[in-house]
Design an enzyme around this catalytic site. Structure first.
Site, short mmCIF file in Angstrom:
data_model
loop_
_atom_site.label_atom_id
_atom_site.label_comp_id
_atom_site.label_asym_id
_atom_site.label_seq_id
_atom_site.Cartn_x
_atom_site.Cartn_y
_atom_site.Cartn_z
N ASN A 136 -10.17 0.19 1.32
CA ASN A 136 -8.71 0.28 1.18
C ASN A 136 -8.33 -0.11 -0.25
OD1 ASN A 136 -5.96 -0.11 1.19
ND2 ASN A 136 -5.91 -1.29 3.09
N HIS B 89 -3.03 7.28 3.67
CA HIS B 89 -3.52 6.01 3.11
C HIS B 89 -4.82 5.65 3.83
CE1 HIS B 89 -3.90 1.98 1.84
NE2 HIS B 89 -3.39 1.40 2.91
N CYS C 298 0.82 -1.22 0.00
CA CYS C 298 0.00 0.00 0.00
C CYS C 298 0.85 1.26 0.00
CB CYS C 298 -0.93 0.01 1.21
SG CYS C 298 -2.02 -1.41 1.25
O1 UT7 Z 1 -3.36 -1.22 3.90
C1 UT7 Z 1 -2.66 -2.34 4.35
C2 UT7 Z 1 -2.60 -2.38 5.80
N1 UT7 Z 1 -3.78 -2.98 6.40
C3 UT7 Z 1 -4.30 -2.39 7.46
O2 UT7 Z 1 -3.95 -1.28 7.79
C4 UT7 Z 1 -5.32 -3.13 8.28
C5 UT7 Z 1 -5.02 -2.89 9.74
N2 UT7 Z 1 -5.95 -3.62 10.61
C6 UT7 Z 1 -7.21 -3.20 10.77
O3 UT7 Z 1 -7.66 -2.25 10.17
C7 UT7 Z 1 -8.05 -3.93 11.81
O4 UT7 Z 1 -7.22 -4.76 12.59
C8 UT7 Z 1 -9.19 -4.79 11.18
C9 UT7 Z 1 -10.25 -3.88 10.59
C10 UT7 Z 1 -8.64 -5.70 10.12
C11 UT7 Z 1 -9.85 -5.65 12.25
O5 UT7 Z 1 -10.34 -4.81 13.30
P1 UT7 Z 1 -10.02 -5.16 14.84
O6 UT7 Z 1 -10.71 -4.15 15.65
O7 UT7 Z 1 -8.52 -5.29 14.97
O8 UT7 Z 1 -10.74 -6.54 15.00
P2 UT7 Z 1 -10.12 -7.95 15.45
O9 UT7 Z 1 -9.33 -8.54 14.35
O10 UT7 Z 1 -9.51 -7.79 16.79
O11 UT7 Z 1 -11.45 -8.78 15.64
C12 UT7 Z 1 -12.38 -8.48 16.67
C13 UT7 Z 1 -13.54 -9.42 16.54
C14 UT7 Z 1 -13.13 -10.88 16.41
O12 UT7 Z 1 -14.10 -11.65 17.09
P3 UT7 Z 1 -13.77 -12.24 18.56
O13 UT7 Z 1 -12.54 -13.09 18.39
O14 UT7 Z 1 -13.53 -11.02 19.42
O15 UT7 Z 1 -15.01 -12.99 18.89
C15 UT7 Z 1 -13.23 -11.14 14.95
O16 UT7 Z 1 -13.48 -12.49 14.64
O17 UT7 Z 1 -14.28 -9.09 15.34
C16 UT7 Z 1 -14.41 -10.28 14.55
N3 UT7 Z 1 -14.41 -9.89 13.16
C17 UT7 Z 1 -15.53 -9.54 12.51
N4 UT7 Z 1 -16.81 -9.46 12.89
C18 UT7 Z 1 -17.70 -9.04 11.99
C19 UT7 Z 1 -13.36 -9.80 12.30
N5 UT7 Z 1 -13.79 -9.40 11.10
C20 UT7 Z 1 -15.13 -9.23 11.21
C21 UT7 Z 1 -16.12 -8.81 10.30
N6 UT7 Z 1 -17.39 -8.73 10.73
N7 UT7 Z 1 -15.85 -8.50 9.02
#
Ligand code: UT7
Length: 329
Positions: free
Chosen positions: A286, A256, A116
């Site tokens: 993104n 970004h 990215c």
């Molecule tokens: O451009 C390249 C670089 N990429 C990035 O900058 C991405 C950076 N990361 C992020 O933006 C975030 O980490 C995400 C948006 C990918 C995820 O958000 P988060 O707040 O870090 O969520 P998490 O991965 O900690 O997940 C929290 C919960 C989990 O459930 P449990 O284990 O707490 O029960 C996930 O399974 O949310 C769940 N989850 C979802 N729920 C509904 C993960 N994805 C989803 C979803 N819908 N799409």
């Protein structure tokens, strides 16, 4: 920092494909909700390519938009650089396909891949050619069809990405204007956090790699998020100190568009008010290398950049990598 001729961004263009996929559409595809996606990322919808469309098609449209804005023909381009993590092919370079489609017969062409951060690295690279005097007009394009590399059954990634392209034309400028600061960085020790594991020399495509979905984007979202929050601070601070400016001097921050919470965190840390930051993640998700040039294009369209403004472009991504560029408009 550029050592030779001053380099300005003469014109900018962008293109997003016509299909829109909303969070509500995604609710029907995976176990997710509009509420979760908006709250955790700020994304409401994203644009996707039509069947048969590829990255070079988006890049060509963004390039045409940029050339039209500059009022020049393709024969006047000396070099085309395409930044993309989702090129048409492993080879030939997407930039060569774009060169052919534009009929930019006298231009050199090559690709850059640094996730990215691609557009920032490509803009920095293109600026060196203009600054050195080797070329007068370099067309830098960030273009992606990440929808082709996305596992549409993986809710951790499929809600995040979108397709699109943006382009910027670099040319010699006046002293004190244009690209006045560049900071680039990388940390390969964290390469595993964000990768597309199979289909290339490390792990050539086999039936097994396809069955295991290793030809799709794999990301440790939480770890990348942590890295991003920290590195945005580093990248913005470094480029500001290089040009002897402070956060209060920024007229527009163009970050970004990976996650609205990452952008908010940087703005909070530096005390940058909402009206001085460009956010369009709600419309496009993104778009990787394309996100900064699309946001730059929209900022210009919306009249948010005036002559003399200090504009900071900043990005981070796979590699892991990061970069920031200070532009005096
Ligand atoms: O451009 C390249 C670089 N990429 C990035 O900058 C991405 C950076 N990361 C992020 O933006 C975030 O980490 C995400 C948006 C990918 C995820 O958000 P988060 O707040 O870090 O969520 P998490 O991965 O900690 O997940 C929290 C919960 C989990 O459930 P449990 O284990 O707490 O029960 C996930 O399974 O949310 C769940 N989850 C979802 N729920 C509904 C993960 N994805 C989803 C979803 N819908 N799409």
């Amino acid at each position: 920092m550029l050592k030779g001729r001053p380099v300005r961004i003469e014109a900018v263009g962008a293109y997003v494909p016509p299909v829109i996929l909303s969070n509500y559409d995604l609710e029907k595809m995976v176990d997710t909700s509009d509420e979760w996606i908006v709250e955790r990322t700020g994304i409401r919808e994203r644009h996707l390519v039509l069947p048969g469309m590829a990255t070079s098609d988006l890049a060509v449209n963004a390039a045409r938009s940029c050339l039209e804005s500059a009022g020049i023909g393709p024969d006047e381009i000396d070099l085309i650089i395409v930044a993309s993590a989702s090129p048409d092919y492993a080879f030939p370079a997407t930039a060569c396909l774009v060169q052919n489609e534009l009929s930019a017969r006298s231009s050199a062409a090559f690709d850059m891949e640094i996730g990215c951060t691609g557009f920032i690295y490509a803009l920095a690279t293109g600026a060196q050619f203009v600054s050195s005097g080797m070329y007068d007009r370099v067309l830098v394009i960030g273009a992606e069809t990440l929808s082709r590399l996305t596992n549409w059954k993986d809710r951790n990634t499929c809600v995040l990405f979108g397709d699109g392209a943006g382009a910027a034309l670099l040319s010699p400028g006046e002293q004190g204007e244009g690209i006045v600061g560049i900071h680039l960085g990388a940390d390969g020790s964290q390469a595993d956090l964000l990768k597309l594991p199979a289909g290339f020399s490390r792990l050539p495509a086999t039936h097994d790699t396809v069955d295991e979905g290793l030809h799709y984007i794999h990301m440790d979202g939480k770890a990348v998020f942590k890295f991003a929050v920290n590195i945005m601070d580093v990248a913005i601070s470094k480029v500001l100190s290089q040009v002897g400016k402070e956060p209060k001097d920024i007229d527009l921050l163009i970050p970004h568009q990976a996650n609205k919470r990452i952008i908010d965190s940087a703005c909070q840390r530096f005390g940058i008010p909402k009206e001085k930051v460009m956010v369009n993640i709600h419309k496009y998700g993104n778009t990787s290398s394309a996100s900064v040039p699309i946001a730059l294009y929209e900022a210009i369209q919306e009249g948010r950049i005036r002559k003399g403004n200090l504009v900071i472009l900043v990005a981070f991504g796979a590699g892991l990598s990061w970069g920031s560029i200070a532009v005096v408009w």
